[in-house]
Design a protein around this motif. Structure first.
Motif, PDB file in Angstrom:
ATOM      1  N   UNK A 168      67.632  57.344  67.963  1.00  0.00           N
ATOM      2  CA  UNK A 168      67.549  56.090  68.242  1.00  0.00           C
ATOM      3  C   UNK A 168      69.067  55.301  68.674  1.00  0.00           C
ATOM      4  N   UNK A 169      70.150  56.523  68.565  1.00  0.00           N
ATOM      5  CA  UNK A 169      71.478  56.408  68.937  1.00  0.00           C
ATOM      6  C   UNK A 169      72.378  56.308  67.444  1.00  0.00           C
ATOM      7  N   UNK A 170      71.853  56.651  66.210  1.00  0.00           N
ATOM      8  CA  UNK A 170      72.525  56.637  65.100  1.00  0.00           C
ATOM      9  C   UNK A 170      72.903  58.096  64.701  1.00  0.00           C
ATOM     10  N   UNK A 171      74.324  58.322  64.521  1.00  0.00           N
ATOM     11  CA  UNK A 171      74.864  59.659  64.097  1.00  0.00           C
ATOM     12  C   UNK A 171      74.626  59.882  62.900  1.00  0.00           C
ATOM     13  N   UNK A 172      74.136  60.944  62.427  1.00  0.00           N
ATOM     14  CA  UNK A 172      73.991  61.081  60.781  1.00  0.00           C
ATOM     15  C   UNK A 172      75.001  62.129  60.244  1.00  0.00           C
ATOM     16  N   UNK A 173      75.709  61.979  59.361  1.00  0.00           N
ATOM     17  CA  UNK A 173      76.296  62.947  58.500  1.00  0.00           C
ATOM     18  C   UNK A 173      75.735  63.464  57.177  1.00  0.00           C
ATOM     19  N   UNK A 174      75.111  64.672  57.052  1.00  0.00           N
ATOM     20  CA  UNK A 174      74.535  65.005  55.844  1.00  0.00           C
ATOM     21  C   UNK A 174      75.462  66.361  55.452  1.00  0.00           C
ATOM     22  N   UNK A 175      75.623  66.406  54.136  1.00  0.00           N
ATOM     23  CA  UNK A 175      76.671  67.350  53.440  1.00  0.00           C
ATOM     24  C   UNK A 175      76.227  67.821  52.089  1.00  0.00           C
ATOM     25  N   UNK A 176      76.634  69.100  51.880  1.00  0.00           N
ATOM     26  CA  UNK A 176      76.302  69.661  50.473  1.00  0.00           C
ATOM     27  C   UNK A 176      77.500  68.967  49.546  1.00  0.00           C
ATOM     28  N   UNK A 177      77.198  68.605  48.248  1.00  0.00           N
ATOM     29  CA  UNK A 177      78.217  68.041  47.548  1.00  0.00           C
ATOM     30  C   UNK A 177      78.642  69.191  46.770  1.00  0.00           C
ATOM     31  N   UNK A 178      80.022  68.890  46.254  1.00  0.00           N
ATOM     32  CA  UNK A 178      81.009  69.950  45.847  1.00  0.00           C
ATOM     33  C   UNK A 178      80.140  70.972  45.054  1.00  0.00           C
ATOM     34  N   UNK A 179      80.115  72.116  45.143  1.00  0.00           N
ATOM     35  CA  UNK A 179      79.400  73.246  44.391  1.00  0.00           C
ATOM     36  C   UNK A 179      78.058  73.437  44.668  1.00  0.00           C
ATOM     37  N   UNK A 180      77.652  72.817  45.656  1.00  0.00           N
ATOM     38  CA  UNK A 180      76.395  73.188  46.237  1.00  0.00           C
ATOM     39  C   UNK A 180      76.105  73.651  47.697  1.00  0.00           C
ATOM     40  N   UNK A 181      74.873  74.290  48.016  1.00  0.00           N
ATOM     41  CA  UNK A 181      74.742  74.726  49.366  1.00  0.00           C
ATOM     42  C   UNK A 181      76.223  75.427  49.688  1.00  0.00           C
TER      43      UNK A 181
END
Length: 409
Positions: free
Chosen positions: A56-69
């Protein structure tokens, strides 16, 4: 949807790994997603919600917190407060790209983190929590048995989700001191609380406490039989659809001017399930639907078939045209409905032109009200003049080009 793999510095300078899910068209707004305790940016719920918002036109930033992933740093040196600081760092990174976030979405402890982080991100207009604890200290139940050792020795190794993590005394003290009630009361943003009544990890009482502490505008939606991780695709799709619909009320999603010759803008269809046939259909920022195939044809039957949409267009246009003409004439009736059936028939059944098959749409119009025979005959004539009927009855030209896209690294 295109996905850009990126990195940015976290709260302590460690490099954090992230994915930026982008719309196929213009970016109308940006959201920031915070994952659950010891999870990662790539859990199914995060991927599905990011994909739906991007549609629907919304960019999404998803990230790994420090020390994870895939992020650098030591988990043992992190805390609830450091997660909040990582979220603010992510928002600053986005602002540096002229994509300052307007929406925060947090899952479980990530939900508690976005509530706390909101005060440090002034551009936020909406906050969404999924299965979030009202008291961040709630997560300590995952390692209750190790608490005596943590307090005595300063740290202990615990097994969470089948993986070893070092939990420190500082972490325990930090989550225990993280009272959320004051920050929720001063959230200064629209709030959507989502929780499953049968969540056996974070009870639904937490959702009630968050909702009660917040000021309006606020909304609460149950996730029914979903588990805490929202792992089933039907549950994550339901959550994604609700978040996308709700966000449109509080975030400006006005698209740029449509291209010449397309007054309604571009309707975009994006594959939602590479293993099946489910498709995301987005017409501008406010209108969304699913297309699919029936189970018998290898689909999951979660949306109308493509021919179903064609029939729907014919039925809707017919009903609108009849009502428009009746208003102009001042004719009164209660309601109009249109049944449409689609089939393939041999051309000779309808036209004297060889054995090829053509599409046949059988349309039944029902008008409830007192009209004389002449009025009904006129409305039947008008039905054949509805724009979609005329488009289907005449030859149309479809011009197609292929644009090759390469995955962003």
């Amino acid at each position: 949807m295109p996905t850009e793999a990126i990195t940015f510095p976290g709260h302590s300078g460690d490099t954090l790994a992230a994915r930026l899910d982008l719309p196929n068209g213009p970016v109308l707004a940006t959201a920031l997603f915070a994952h659950c305790f010891t999870c990662s940016k790539d859990i199914p719920a995060a991927r599905r919600i990011a994909g739906r918002l991007a549609a629907m036109g919304i960019a999404v930033l998803r990230f790994d917190f420090t020390g994870l992933g895939h992020s650098d740093g030591e988990f043992a040196n992190t805390s609830f407060s450091s997660n909040v600081a990582d979220l603010i760092a992510a928002a600053q990174y986005l602002a540096g790209r002229d994509m300052a976030p307007a929406l925060l979405v947090g899952h479980s402890l990530g939900g508690a983190a976005v509530l706390r982080a909101r005060a440090g991100i002034p551009t936020i207009k909406g906050v969404v929590t999924l299965g979030a604890p009202f008291d961040p200290g709630h997560v300590s139940h995952h390692f209750d048995a190790a608490l005596p050792e943590i307090r005595a020795k300063g740290q202990a190794e615990v097994c969470l989700g089948g993986r070893p993590f070092v939990i420190t005394r500082d972490f325990v003290e930090d989550i225990s001191a993280a009272a959320l009630a004051p920050v929720i009361a001063e959230l200064n943003a629209a709030l959507l609380v989502m929780h499953a009544p049968r969540d056996d990890t974070v009870s639904i009482d937490n959702a009630a406490d968050i909702f009660t502490a917040a000021k309006h505008p606020k909304s609460f939606v149950t996730l029914d039989n979903a588990d805490h991780l929202i792992s089933r695709s039907e549950d994550s799709e339901y959550a994604a659809e609700l978040i996308a619909t709700w966000a449109g009320r509080y975030i400006d999603l006005t698209p740029p001017a449509p291209p010449p010759g397309a007054p309604e803008g571009v309707l975009r269809v994006t594959e939602a399930d590479p293993e099946g046939f489910l498709q995301d259909i987005q017409s501008g920022p406010h209108h969304h639907a699913y297309a699919d195939e029936p189970l018998a044809y290898g689909g999951t039957n979660r949306g109308m078939s493509p021919y179903g949409f064609v029939s729907a267009g014919l039925g809707a246009c017919t009903s609108m045209t009849i009502r428009m003409y009746a208003r102009r004439k001042g004719w009164q009736f209660d309601s109009v409905s249109v049944d449409v059936c689609h089939d393939k028939v041999h051309a000779q059944d309808a036209l004297p032109s060889g054995p090829a098959k053509i599409d046949q749409f059988i349309r039944v119009i029902r008008i409830c009200g007192t009209l004389d025979a002449e009025q009904r005959a006129k409305l039947l004539e008008i039905a054949d003049k509805c724009p979609v009927h005329r488009t289907l009855a005449h030859s149309s030209k479809v011009t197609t080009t292929l644009k090759e896209e390469h995955p962003m690294m």
